[in-house]
Design a protein around this motif. Structure first.
Motif, PDB file in Angstrom:
ATOM      1  N   ASN A 145      71.314  -0.958  21.156  1.00 23.90           N
ATOM      2  CA  ASN A 145      72.224  -0.836  22.299  1.00 23.90           C
ATOM      3  C   ASN A 145      71.972  -1.896  23.376  1.00 23.90           C
ATOM      4  OD1 ASN A 145      73.458   1.534  21.191  1.00 23.90           O
ATOM      5  ND2 ASN A 145      71.748   2.752  21.973  1.00 23.90           N
ATOM      6  N   GLY A 146      71.358  -2.996  22.976  1.00 24.66           N
ATOM      7  CA  GLY A 146      71.075  -4.069  23.917  1.00 24.66           C
ATOM      8  C   GLY A 146      72.339  -4.724  24.453  1.00 24.66           C
ATOM      9  N   VAL A 147      72.201  -5.345  25.616  1.00 21.78           N
ATOM     10  CA  VAL A 147      73.353  -5.893  26.325  1.00 21.78           C
ATOM     11  C   VAL A 147      73.080  -7.341  26.744  1.00 21.78           C
ATOM     12  CG1 VAL A 147      74.842  -5.653  28.349  1.00 21.78           C
ATOM     13  CG2 VAL A 147      73.965  -3.619  27.215  1.00 21.78           C
ATOM     14  N   VAL A 148      74.134  -8.153  26.662  1.00 23.07           N
ATOM     15  CA  VAL A 148      74.089  -9.522  27.181  1.00 23.07           C
ATOM     16  C   VAL A 148      75.092  -9.625  28.326  1.00 23.07           C
ATOM     17  CG1 VAL A 148      74.349 -11.976  26.671  1.00 23.07           C
ATOM     18  CG2 VAL A 148      73.563 -10.408  24.878  1.00 23.07           C
ATOM     19  N   PHE A 149      74.629 -10.109  29.464  1.00 21.82           N
ATOM     20  CA  PHE A 149      75.510 -10.450  30.574  1.00 21.82           C
ATOM     21  C   PHE A 149      75.522 -11.967  30.689  1.00 21.82           C
ATOM     22  CE2 PHE A 149      74.271  -6.134  31.720  1.00 21.82           C
ATOM     23  CZ  PHE A 149      75.455  -5.593  32.189  1.00 21.82           C
ATOM     24  N   PHE A 150      76.704 -12.572  30.598  1.00 19.96           N
ATOM     25  CA  PHE A 150      76.751 -14.027  30.701  1.00 19.96           C
ATOM     26  C   PHE A 150      78.032 -14.490  31.377  1.00 19.96           C
ATOM     27  CE2 PHE A 150      78.960 -13.236  26.741  1.00 19.96           C
ATOM     28  CZ  PHE A 150      79.883 -14.263  26.599  1.00 19.96           C
ATOM     29  N   SER A 151      77.984 -15.708  31.868  1.00 20.27           N
ATOM     30  CA  SER A 151      79.131 -16.294  32.565  1.00 20.27           C
ATOM     31  C   SER A 151      79.976 -17.103  31.598  1.00 20.27           C
ATOM     32  CB  SER A 151      78.648 -17.202  33.703  1.00 20.27           C
ATOM     33  OG  SER A 151      77.842 -18.247  33.185  1.00 20.27           O
ATOM     34  N   LEU A 152      81.273 -17.160  31.898  1.00 19.48           N
ATOM     35  CA  LEU A 152      82.207 -17.911  31.066  1.00 19.48           C
ATOM     36  C   LEU A 152      83.312 -18.469  31.951  1.00 19.48           C
ATOM     37  CD1 LEU A 152      83.342 -18.772  28.286  1.00 19.48           C
ATOM     38  CD2 LEU A 152      84.456 -16.512  28.170  1.00 19.48           C
ATOM     39  N   MET A 153      83.563 -19.768  31.850  1.00 17.50           N
ATOM     40  CA  MET A 153      84.659 -20.384  32.591  1.00 17.50           C
ATOM     41  C   MET A 153      85.881 -20.497  31.686  1.00 17.50           C
ATOM     42  SD  MET A 153      82.837 -23.382  34.870  1.00 17.50           S
ATOM     43  CE  MET A 153      82.501 -24.460  33.479  1.00 17.50           C
ATOM     44  N   SER A 154      87.058 -20.352  32.274  1.00 15.55           N
ATOM     45  CA  SER A 154      88.275 -20.405  31.464  1.00 15.55           C
ATOM     46  C   SER A 154      88.591 -21.812  30.972  1.00 15.55           C
ATOM     47  CB  SER A 154      89.471 -19.845  32.238  1.00 15.55           C
ATOM     48  OG  SER A 154      89.887 -20.720  33.273  1.00 15.55           O
ATOM     49  N   ILE A 155      87.856 -22.816  31.455  1.00 16.79           N
ATOM     50  CA  ILE A 155      88.029 -24.183  30.945  1.00 16.79           C
ATOM     51  C   ILE A 155      87.086 -24.464  29.780  1.00 16.79           C
ATOM     52  CG2 ILE A 155      88.910 -25.101  33.126  1.00 16.79           C
ATOM     53  CD1 ILE A 155      86.104 -26.245  33.661  1.00 16.79           C
ATOM     54  N   SER A 156      86.303 -23.449  29.389  1.00 15.54           N
ATOM     55  CA  SER A 156      85.269 -23.643  28.361  1.00 15.54           C
ATOM     56  C   SER A 156      85.587 -22.856  27.090  1.00 15.54           C
ATOM     57  CB  SER A 156      83.901 -23.233  28.919  1.00 15.54           C
ATOM     58  OG  SER A 156      83.622 -23.918  30.124  1.00 15.54           O
ATOM     59  N   ASN A 157      86.810 -23.019  26.607  1.00 17.95           N
ATOM     60  CA  ASN A 157      87.279 -22.420  25.357  1.00 17.95           C
ATOM     61  C   ASN A 157      86.986 -20.920  25.270  1.00 17.95           C
ATOM     62  OD1 ASN A 157      88.396 -22.110  22.847  1.00 17.95           O
ATOM     63  ND2 ASN A 157      86.895 -23.362  21.756  1.00 17.95           N
ATOM     64  N   PRO A 158      87.510 -20.120  26.203  1.00 21.18           N
ATOM     65  CA  PRO A 158      87.253 -18.683  26.153  1.00 21.18           C
ATOM     66  C   PRO A 158      87.754 -18.025  24.864  1.00 21.18           C
ATOM     67  CG  PRO A 158      88.990 -19.203  27.738  1.00 21.18           C
ATOM     68  CD  PRO A 158      88.362 -20.500  27.336  1.00 21.18           C
ATOM     69  N   ALA A 159      88.853 -18.524  24.290  1.00 25.55           N
ATOM     70  CA  ALA A 159      89.361 -17.945  23.047  1.00 25.55           C
ATOM     71  C   ALA A 159      88.325 -18.065  21.933  1.00 25.55           C
ATOM     72  CB  ALA A 159      90.667 -18.625  22.638  1.00 25.55           C
TER      73      ALA A 159
END
Length: 227
Positions: A145-159
């Motif tokens: 049940n581990g979790v990752v919290f991370f940042s993502l910019m919409s200019i960095s291929n979110p798809a």
């Protein structure tokens, strides 16, 4: 210089490591750490997110960075903030970890570029290099049940990032913050970079939108829970 965030005091000498970014603050405002959990902060920099995890109740926090020069600032800032359960590990991404953790926090370089720029920002041609590695390798280092919290910019291929996530994690977008796409800022990083990002937008590898006579993109904070 001195920097303060959520009652955490940070000293940054000669701007090395870098002052925490807006994206770092957004991530720090949205992470969840249960009491007595084991946490890893990947790309820790000055250690602010590691210290925050400690303050939220973590039993032990691994502060990991490929830049060995981060060790002294992290030790200093941990002492200033009475966060005595932080251990600095020098190395790339998750590789230095010797035990599994409950939570992984990561604000990684993800600026897309057709040429190499400052390594603190460069995330490969579409910006996904480090986030993709994180997603692929994190299951090996997470407890049940581990979790990752991370940042993502919409200019960095979110798809592309979401496609990788779906097979391994349950996904929640826990924060969204709009930012103006200032072409001048990107041209300072690398000549032609703003036009390159617009090309990625046309290829569906970035998300830019025009509103109120200005271009914008979005910063996301992702909570990915191991399946």
């Amino acid at each position: 210089m001195n920097y303060k965030f959520k009652n955490i005091n940070i000293k940054i000498k000669n701007l090395k490591p870098y002052k925490p970014s807006i994206l770092t603050e957004l991530l720090g405002s949205n992470i969840e750490v249960k009491k007595n959990s084991l946490v890893a902060d990947i790309g820790t920099g000055c250690g602010i997110l590691a210290i925050l995890a400690s303050k939220l109740g973590a039993k032990k926090v691994y502060a990991v960075d490929v830049d060995e020069n981060c060790k002294i600032p992290i030790e200093l800032n941990s002492k200033i903030n009475n966060a005595n359960n932080i251990i600095f590990l020098h190395g790339s991404m998750l590789k230095p970890l010797k035990e599994k953790v409950d939570v992984i926090i990561a604000n990684l370089p993800q600026m897309p570029s057709n040429r190499k720029i400052d390594f603190h920002r460069y995330g490969s041609a579409d910006g996904t290099k480090y986030n993709a590695e994180l997603i692929k390798t994190a299951p090996k280092y997470l407890r049940k049940n581990g979790v990752v919290f991370f940042s993502l910019m919409s200019i960095s291929n979110p798809a592309g990032v979401f496609k990788l996530l779906k097979s391994r994690f349950y996904i929640a977008i826990v924060a969204v913050k709009e930012r103006e796409f200032d072409k001048r800022r990107y041209e300072k990083l690398s000549k032609g970079l703003s036009n390159y990002i617009f090309e990625l937008n046309e290829q569906n590898k970035a998300i830019l939108y025009f509103r109120n006579k200005k271009w914008h993109y979005v910063n996301y904070i992702i909570k990915a829970t191991l399946k």
